[in-house]
Design an enzyme around this catalytic site. Sequence first.
Site, mmCIF file in Angstrom:
data_model
loop_
_atom_site.group_PDB
_atom_site.id
_atom_site.type_symbol
_atom_site.label_atom_id
_atom_site.label_comp_id
_atom_site.label_asym_id
_atom_site.label_seq_id
_atom_site.Cartn_x
_atom_site.Cartn_y
_atom_site.Cartn_z
ATOM 1 N N SER A 1 49.231 60.249 108.727
ATOM 2 C CA SER A 1 49.686 59.192 108.475
ATOM 3 C C SER A 1 49.263 58.225 108.134
ATOM 4 O O SER A 1 47.894 58.730 106.963
ATOM 5 C CB SER A 1 48.861 58.017 110.042
HETATM 6 N N1 SAH Z 1 47.166 60.503 113.653
HETATM 7 C C1 SAH Z 1 47.855 61.873 113.903
HETATM 8 C C2 SAH Z 1 49.567 62.002 114.183
HETATM 9 C C3 SAH Z 1 50.005 61.356 114.220
HETATM 10 S S1 SAH Z 1 52.012 62.237 114.461
HETATM 11 C C4 SAH Z 1 47.577 62.379 111.990
HETATM 12 O O1 SAH Z 1 47.418 61.281 111.216
HETATM 13 O O2 SAH Z 1 47.537 63.718 111.662
HETATM 14 C C5 SAH Z 1 51.932 61.338 116.296
HETATM 15 C C6 SAH Z 1 51.635 62.605 116.812
HETATM 16 O O3 SAH Z 1 51.841 62.160 118.462
HETATM 17 C C7 SAH Z 1 52.077 63.797 116.843
HETATM 18 O O4 SAH Z 1 51.434 65.320 116.739
HETATM 19 C C8 SAH Z 1 53.656 63.928 117.869
HETATM 20 O O5 SAH Z 1 53.558 65.200 118.346
HETATM 21 C C9 SAH Z 1 52.331 63.679 119.141
HETATM 22 N N2 SAH Z 1 52.643 62.886 120.518
HETATM 23 C C10 SAH Z 1 54.403 62.717 120.645
HETATM 24 N N3 SAH Z 1 53.958 61.942 121.492
HETATM 25 C C11 SAH Z 1 52.995 62.610 122.591
HETATM 26 C C12 SAH Z 1 52.615 62.548 123.249
HETATM 27 N N4 SAH Z 1 53.927 61.757 124.428
HETATM 28 N N5 SAH Z 1 51.563 63.134 124.090
HETATM 29 C C13 SAH Z 1 51.055 62.969 123.409
HETATM 30 N N6 SAH Z 1 51.623 63.988 122.189
HETATM 31 C C14 SAH Z 1 52.302 62.542 121.025
#
Ligand code: SAH
Length: 213
Positions: A56
């Site tokens: 993010s």
């Molecule tokens: N906050 C993190 C990632 C943001 S992207 C950073 O800044 O790096 C969102 C993340 O949520 C991704 O890694 C995606 O794989 C995960 N995600 C999406 N749906 C999900 C779910 N149902 N349960 C757990 N994680 C999930």
Amino acid sequence: MGDRSRARYLSSQGIRDRRVLEGIARLSREDFVSEDTREEAAADTPLSIGHGQTISQPFVVALMTEALGIKGHERVLEIGTGSGYQTALLSLLCREVYTVEIVPELARSARARLRRLGFDNIYFRRGDGNEGWPEQAPFDAILVTAAPDEVPSTLLGQLRRGGRMVIPVGPTGGTQELLLIRRARKPGVLAQVESLLPVRFVPMTGGALRVVP
Ligand code: SAH
């Protein structure tokens, strides 16, 4: 931008919580992106972390963390570990972080990275964040970094009374609203919801099967 100047920049953008700014200054965002995007890590933009996912934008990470209002004693649930950058920031600011990631490779690499960097108050789970982490509930705060269509009621149920949840909610592919939800202290009263900012997060996957027309 070094991470000290990033903290100064975020302060100029309206982030006020001193602990959040100090946490950002202590982390190196470069540690959380792959070799080929390392040079871009300085910018205040989201970046690809593979598997169609993104790390993010630092401003949004700071704003979400500030909105949780954590003081230091809390147990926090994070949904969407991704690169682990947000997880690391939470780790510096609260007692324990429980983080759930649905993509196995991302869950594995974030765990290895955060261990290598020496974070020792983070618990990892590979699974569907829609289900939260029932064995460890209730949590003092919940932070969701992928966007569902609506607030998963299971997650709300795992939030302590008086606790806060920050979550982007809205349709896949469109703009979502970043919501701050305060669960009421009194039984019978549900929650207070405040909209903070329009955002664009990757969709939250998993959950109940949806019928696609
Ligand atoms: N906050 C993190 C990632 C943001 S992207 C950073 O800044 O790096 C969102 C993340 O949520 C991704 O890694 C995606 O794989 C995960 N995600 C999406 N749906 C999900 C779910 N149902 N349960 C757990 N994680 C999930």
